[in-house]
Design a protein around this motif. Structure first.
Motif, PDB file in Angstrom:
ATOM      1  N   GLU A   1       7.294  17.908  68.939  1.00  0.00           N
ATOM      2  CA  GLU A   1       6.596  18.558  69.862  1.00  0.00           C
ATOM      3  C   GLU A   1       5.564  19.246  69.715  1.00  0.00           C
ATOM      4  O   GLU A   1       4.303  19.799  70.331  1.00  0.00           O
ATOM      5  CB  GLU A   1       7.800  19.830  70.906  1.00  0.00           C
ATOM      6  CG  GLU A   1       8.614  19.027  71.516  1.00  0.00           C
ATOM      7  CD  GLU A   1       8.209  17.740  72.487  1.00  0.00           C
ATOM      8  OE1 GLU A   1       7.109  18.224  73.330  1.00  0.00           O
ATOM      9  OE2 GLU A   1       9.315  17.911  73.042  1.00  0.00           O
ATOM     10  N   LYS A   2       5.301  19.140  68.180  1.00  0.00           N
ATOM     11  CA  LYS A   2       4.305  19.897  67.572  1.00  0.00           C
ATOM     12  C   LYS A   2       4.360  21.338  68.363  1.00  0.00           C
ATOM     13  O   LYS A   2       3.595  21.664  68.435  1.00  0.00           O
ATOM     14  CB  LYS A   2       2.850  19.446  67.381  1.00  0.00           C
ATOM     15  CG  LYS A   2       3.175  17.769  66.856  1.00  0.00           C
ATOM     16  CD  LYS A   2       3.607  18.215  64.615  1.00  0.00           C
ATOM     17  CE  LYS A   2       3.318  16.717  64.942  1.00  0.00           C
ATOM     18  NZ  LYS A   2       4.702  16.090  64.615  1.00  0.00           N
ATOM     19  N   GLN A   3       5.378  22.495  68.239  1.00  0.00           N
ATOM     20  CA  GLN A   3       5.463  23.215  69.167  1.00  0.00           C
ATOM     21  C   GLN A   3       6.316  24.610  68.666  1.00  0.00           C
ATOM     22  O   GLN A   3       7.387  24.204  68.026  1.00  0.00           O
ATOM     23  CB  GLN A   3       5.435  23.854  70.162  1.00  0.00           C
ATOM     24  CG  GLN A   3       5.249  24.594  71.448  1.00  0.00           C
ATOM     25  CD  GLN A   3       4.250  25.353  71.448  1.00  0.00           C
ATOM     26  OE1 GLN A   3       3.896  24.197  71.787  1.00  0.00           O
ATOM     27  NE2 GLN A   3       3.992  26.749  71.675  1.00  0.00           N
ATOM     28  N   TYR A   4       5.190  25.916  68.011  1.00  0.00           N
ATOM     29  CA  TYR A   4       6.293  26.752  66.815  1.00  0.00           C
ATOM     30  C   TYR A   4       7.065  27.500  68.088  1.00  0.00           C
ATOM     31  O   TYR A   4       6.592  27.671  69.434  1.00  0.00           O
ATOM     32  CB  TYR A   4       5.574  27.524  66.301  1.00  0.00           C
ATOM     33  CG  TYR A   4       5.176  27.779  65.001  1.00  0.00           C
ATOM     34  CD1 TYR A   4       5.433  27.276  64.458  1.00  0.00           C
ATOM     35  CD2 TYR A   4       3.883  26.988  64.921  1.00  0.00           C
ATOM     36  CE1 TYR A   4       5.423  26.485  62.473  1.00  0.00           C
ATOM     37  CE2 TYR A   4       3.205  26.892  63.047  1.00  0.00           C
ATOM     38  CZ  TYR A   4       4.256  26.196  62.430  1.00  0.00           C
ATOM     39  OH  TYR A   4       3.607  26.132  61.373  1.00  0.00           O
ATOM     40  N   GLY A   5       8.386  28.363  68.361  1.00  0.00           N
ATOM     41  CA  GLY A   5       8.714  28.839  68.475  1.00  0.00           C
ATOM     42  C   GLY A   5       9.697  29.971  67.514  1.00  0.00           C
ATOM     43  O   GLY A   5       9.298  31.260  66.676  1.00  0.00           O
ATOM     44  N   LEU A   6      11.160  29.892  67.744  1.00  0.00           N
ATOM     45  CA  LEU A   6      12.005  30.367  67.052  1.00  0.00           C
ATOM     46  C   LEU A   6      11.493  30.730  65.502  1.00  0.00           C
ATOM     47  O   LEU A   6      11.058  29.918  64.539  1.00  0.00           O
ATOM     48  CB  LEU A   6      13.670  30.348  67.332  1.00  0.00           C
ATOM     49  CG  LEU A   6      13.918  29.279  66.400  1.00  0.00           C
ATOM     50  CD1 LEU A   6      16.222  29.264  66.898  1.00  0.00           C
ATOM     51  CD2 LEU A   6      13.669  27.846  67.494  1.00  0.00           C
ATOM     52  N   SER A   7      12.424  31.640  65.462  1.00  0.00           N
ATOM     53  CA  SER A   7      11.780  31.687  63.329  1.00  0.00           C
ATOM     54  C   SER A   7      13.048  31.769  62.815  1.00  0.00           C
ATOM     55  O   SER A   7      13.932  31.647  63.183  1.00  0.00           O
ATOM     56  CB  SER A   7      10.889  32.813  62.892  1.00  0.00           C
ATOM     57  OG  SER A   7      10.024  32.709  63.480  1.00  0.00           O
ATOM     58  N   ALA A   8      13.184  31.100  61.385  1.00  0.00           N
ATOM     59  CA  ALA A   8      14.532  31.297  60.420  1.00  0.00           C
ATOM     60  C   ALA A   8      13.602  32.550  59.375  1.00  0.00           C
ATOM     61  O   ALA A   8      12.887  33.189  58.964  1.00  0.00           O
ATOM     62  CB  ALA A   8      15.159  30.129  59.928  1.00  0.00           C
TER      63      ALA A   8
ATOM     64  N   ILE B   1      23.342  35.183  56.535  1.00  0.00           N
ATOM     65  CA  ILE B   1      23.334  34.020  55.969  1.00  0.00           C
ATOM     66  C   ILE B   1      22.430  33.031  57.070  1.00  0.00           C
ATOM     67  O   ILE B   1      22.765  32.597  58.089  1.00  0.00           O
ATOM     68  CB  ILE B   1      24.268  33.401  55.002  1.00  0.00           C
ATOM     69  CG1 ILE B   1      25.348  33.795  53.719  1.00  0.00           C
ATOM     70  CG2 ILE B   1      24.245  32.169  54.131  1.00  0.00           C
ATOM     71  CD1 ILE B   1      24.556  34.501  52.950  1.00  0.00           C
ATOM     72  N   ALA B   2      21.527  32.515  56.537  1.00  0.00           N
ATOM     73  CA  ALA B   2      20.714  31.438  57.245  1.00  0.00           C
ATOM     74  C   ALA B   2      20.576  32.289  58.616  1.00  0.00           C
ATOM     75  O   ALA B   2      20.394  31.305  59.604  1.00  0.00           O
ATOM     76  CB  ALA B   2      22.100  30.083  57.743  1.00  0.00           C
ATOM     77  N   PRO B   3      19.907  33.356  58.336  1.00  0.00           N
ATOM     78  CA  PRO B   3      18.999  33.910  59.735  1.00  0.00           C
ATOM     79  C   PRO B   3      18.429  33.403  60.511  1.00  0.00           C
ATOM     80  O   PRO B   3      17.721  32.842  60.199  1.00  0.00           O
ATOM     81  CB  PRO B   3      18.567  35.239  59.098  1.00  0.00           C
ATOM     82  CG  PRO B   3      19.161  35.293  58.037  1.00  0.00           C
ATOM     83  CD  PRO B   3      19.233  33.527  57.439  1.00  0.00           C
ATOM     84  N   LEU B   4      18.586  32.968  62.332  1.00  0.00           N
ATOM     85  CA  LEU B   4      18.269  32.633  62.584  1.00  0.00           C
ATOM     86  C   LEU B   4      17.301  33.857  64.115  1.00  0.00           C
ATOM     87  O   LEU B   4      18.479  34.277  63.778  1.00  0.00           O
ATOM     88  CB  LEU B   4      18.515  31.437  63.784  1.00  0.00           C
ATOM     89  CG  LEU B   4      19.047  30.116  63.211  1.00  0.00           C
ATOM     90  CD1 LEU B   4      20.277  28.848  64.526  1.00  0.00           C
ATOM     91  CD2 LEU B   4      18.122  29.409  62.488  1.00  0.00           C
TER      92      LEU B   4
ATOM     93  N   ILE C   1      16.662  38.347  69.722  1.00  0.00           N
ATOM     94  CA  ILE C   1      17.945  37.087  69.037  1.00  0.00           C
ATOM     95  C   ILE C   1      18.162  37.389  67.827  1.00  0.00           C
ATOM     96  O   ILE C   1      17.688  36.339  66.984  1.00  0.00           O
ATOM     97  CB  ILE C   1      18.080  35.974  70.264  1.00  0.00           C
ATOM     98  CG1 ILE C   1      17.170  36.921  71.315  1.00  0.00           C
ATOM     99  CG2 ILE C   1      19.579  35.007  70.534  1.00  0.00           C
ATOM    100  CD1 ILE C   1      19.302  37.727  72.743  1.00  0.00           C
ATOM    101  N   VAL C   2      18.870  37.715  66.956  1.00  0.00           N
ATOM    102  CA  VAL C   2      19.815  37.076  65.565  1.00  0.00           C
ATOM    103  C   VAL C   2      21.155  35.893  66.104  1.00  0.00           C
ATOM    104  O   VAL C   2      22.027  36.968  66.162  1.00  0.00           O
ATOM    105  CB  VAL C   2      19.506  38.131  64.896  1.00  0.00           C
ATOM    106  CG1 VAL C   2      19.662  37.537  63.314  1.00  0.00           C
ATOM    107  CG2 VAL C   2      18.047  39.129  64.746  1.00  0.00           C
ATOM    108  N   ALA C   3      20.737  34.922  65.219  1.00  0.00           N
ATOM    109  CA  ALA C   3      21.864  34.543  64.993  1.00  0.00           C
ATOM    110  C   ALA C   3      22.339  34.528  63.017  1.00  0.00           C
ATOM    111  O   ALA C   3      21.611  33.318  62.585  1.00  0.00           O
ATOM    112  CB  ALA C   3      22.059  32.704  66.084  1.00  0.00           C
ATOM    113  N   ILE C   4      23.841  34.903  62.702  1.00  0.00           N
ATOM    114  CA  ILE C   4      23.494  34.704  61.555  1.00  0.00           C
ATOM    115  C   ILE C   4      25.567  34.087  61.524  1.00  0.00           C
ATOM    116  O   ILE C   4      25.912  34.252  62.056  1.00  0.00           O
ATOM    117  CB  ILE C   4      23.339  35.728  60.750  1.00  0.00           C
ATOM    118  CG1 ILE C   4      23.928  36.837  61.241  1.00  0.00           C
ATOM    119  CG2 ILE C   4      21.685  36.428  60.772  1.00  0.00           C
ATOM    120  CD1 ILE C   4      23.949  38.349  60.785  1.00  0.00           C
TER     121      ILE C   4
END
Length: 530
Positions: free
Chosen positions: A183-190, A267-270, A383-386
């Motif tokens: 989609e060439k669209q930014y959104g969430l980050s890591a 680890i691996a945070p989103l 929102i954070v998922a790890i």
């Protein structure tokens, strides 16, 4: 995170979109030290060298010193920083027929801590010196001739030579990075690492202080990046192997070395944003029906169960741990791809990428941890998922961990069972009848799996459990609009105000037809239950 130098979502910078990211980064990036010492002259370099350097760094006291930026840069406001732009013809590898190029972000405004960049050719690393001539300072008011020659850069972005108007990935601020899919669209980050997220004290945000770019040998859609991470609690060596495509894939190898014990290592945070959606309209003050980068957390457990947890914008901090052993994967997904559900023709939330974390090797025991924070609008990620290991690494130990990130429209694998396409909530009760008690309704739309093959009158049942309260009038019926089935139930809460955990599946006889839907419902105050 999102860049202020140029619009990472298209050819023109949208002020609101840039402000969203800049303000979010301001809370995390801070003014931590540049620590400029490093491989400034050409010298041998590989991942083993970087791991040795990170190990040595962790054995020394943390250096928090940050060289102050010139006043002209530190004093930039949003508009003047936006006027400072990178010259495309100055990109690293521009005109070298490699197919990819790197552009650099300038320090200034909220990005006060420079990072050091290096190019690696044939196993030899050489520093990329700061050059003001790489930038067009435009109407920023900054005089290039007055800037120091060793200023450094704030970060970088990756573009393809055939389409230089669209970023593929960017690293900017603390240890944040993000990428795009088809989609060439930014959104969430890591992030490179999360430290003490969700604890009742300030979170620690490590920094990527140095980067190394491995020069490709020819035309490619592949790039290897190395990074050195530093923070008061630890140092780390990172290797990013990027494979470009409709789904951008990052293979990430990490070596961590602790200076001190960390209570909650992530680890691996989103990191994502959820303001309002179909299941949570608490902050639905905008003309747009939904505003979120992600709408749910998906987990493929080590035992093979698939979990789906819709996200919420809670009134207070909410913290959940999903205990597991060697998870197969987890991710923050944007399942809803219907533009009509968002009505946003500026930042296009319907095009936001999902990100899936695929563990490599033995991750052992631990938990996928979800932190949800309240937010008033879309300008802050909440929102954070790890992944939180059960056994905490100790100072003096080396922690090696590897995983793969998938950035794209869909995760690399979907449950073979039916999945939840939408979660909707509202007042419970029976239409046309007086309500004798307060209840809250949940409506779950299931699609996929074997559902399209079933007869409309198949005796599907809803299996639903609540940690407290009573489940009322559960039902399942066909929903032709999605070629699936809709499950409905009411929850009558007790008088307590603490959250209630819900769990639901649809079944046919003794056969489970769907993934497991999880939810945490916070009952309103008793006075509001009218």
């Amino acid at each position: 995170m999102r860049s202020c130098e140029e619009n990472l979502d298209g050819p023109l910078l949208r002020r609101r979109e840039a402000l969203i990211t800049i303000l979010a980064l301001a809370a995390s990036a801070g003014a931590r030290g540049a620590r400029a010492a490093g491989l400034e002259a050409a010298s041998p370099f590989d991942f083993a060298v970087l791991k040795g350097r990170a190990n040595a760094l962790a054995r020394a006291p943390y250096d928090a010193y940050t060289p102050p930026l010139p006043a002209a840069l530190a004093g930039l406001d949003f508009d003047r920083y936006q006027a400072l732009r990178y010259r495309p013809e100055q990109a690293l590898w521009h005109g070298d027929s490699l197919g990819i190029e790197l552009r650099f972000f300038h320090p200034g405004f909220l990005f006060k801590r420079p990072v050091r960049l290096h190019e690696v050719v044939d196993g030899q690393a050489r520093a990329i010196p700061y050059e003001a001539s790489r930038f067009d300072f435009g109407t920023s008011g900054v005089e290039a001739s007055a800037l120091p020659s060793d200023l450094g850069y704030a970060g970088f972005r990756l573009v393809q030579s055939i389409n230089q108007d669209t970023d593929l990935a960017a690293f900017l601020g603390a240890s944040y990075f993000r990428a795009v899919g088809v989609e060439k669209q930014y959104g969430l980050s890591a992030r490179g690492l999360a430290i003490d997220t969700g604890l009742p004290r300030p979170e620690e945000f490590p920094d990527f202080t140095h980067f190394w770019f491995e020069r490709p040998s020819g035309q490619t859609d592949h790039l290897v990046i190395y990074a050195l991470l530093d923070s008061p609690s630890c140092a780390g060596a990172y290797r990013f192997d990027l494979q470009l495509g409709p789904t951008l894939v990052m293979d990430i190898d990490v070596a961590l070395y602790l200076r001190q014990e960390i209570e909650r290592l992530g680890i691996a945070p989103l990191t994502s944003m959820y303001q309002t959606g179909e299941n949570d309209r608490r902050m639905a003050h905008d003309f747009r029906p939904e505003i979120h980068d992600s709408d749910g957390l998906s987990i493929a457990t080590g035992s093979g169960e698939w979990l789906w947890r819709p996200l919420e914008n809670p009134r207070d901090l909410r913290f959940n741990m999903f205990i597991d052993h060697n998870p197969r994967g987890f991710g923050l997904l944007q399942r809803d791809r219907n533009f009509d559900h968002y009505q946003d023709d500026g930042v296009f939330y319907d095009r936001r990428p999902s990100v899936w974390v695929e563990p490599k090797g033995d991750w052992g025991a631990g938990a996928v941890t979800l932190v949800e924070l309240p937010t008033n609008d879309e300008t802050f990620d909440n929102i954070v998922a790890i992944w939180t290991p059960e056994i905490r690494p100790q100072p003096g130990q080396e922690l090696l961990i590897s995983y793969r990130l998938h950035w794209g429209r869909e995760p690399p694998s979907l449950p073979k069972l039916a999945w939840v396409a939408a979660t909707r909530t509202g007042i419970g009760g029976v239409v046309g009848q007086n309500r004798t008690h307060f209840s809250w309704r949940f409506v779950l739309d299931f699609v996929g799996g074997q559902l399209p093959l079933l007869a409309r009158n198949a005796p599907i049942e809803l299996r639903v459990k609540a940690s407290r309260g009573e489940i009322k009038i559960p039902s399942v019926r066909p929903l032709d609009a999605v070629n699936g089935f809709r499950a409905i139930f009411d929850l009558q809460p007790d008088d307590a105000l603490t959250p209630i955990d819900l769990r639901a599946q649809i079944v046919l006889g003794g056969q489970t037809l769907s993934e497991t839907w999880l939810y945490q419902y916070s009952p309103p105050p008793l006075a509001a239950r009218t």
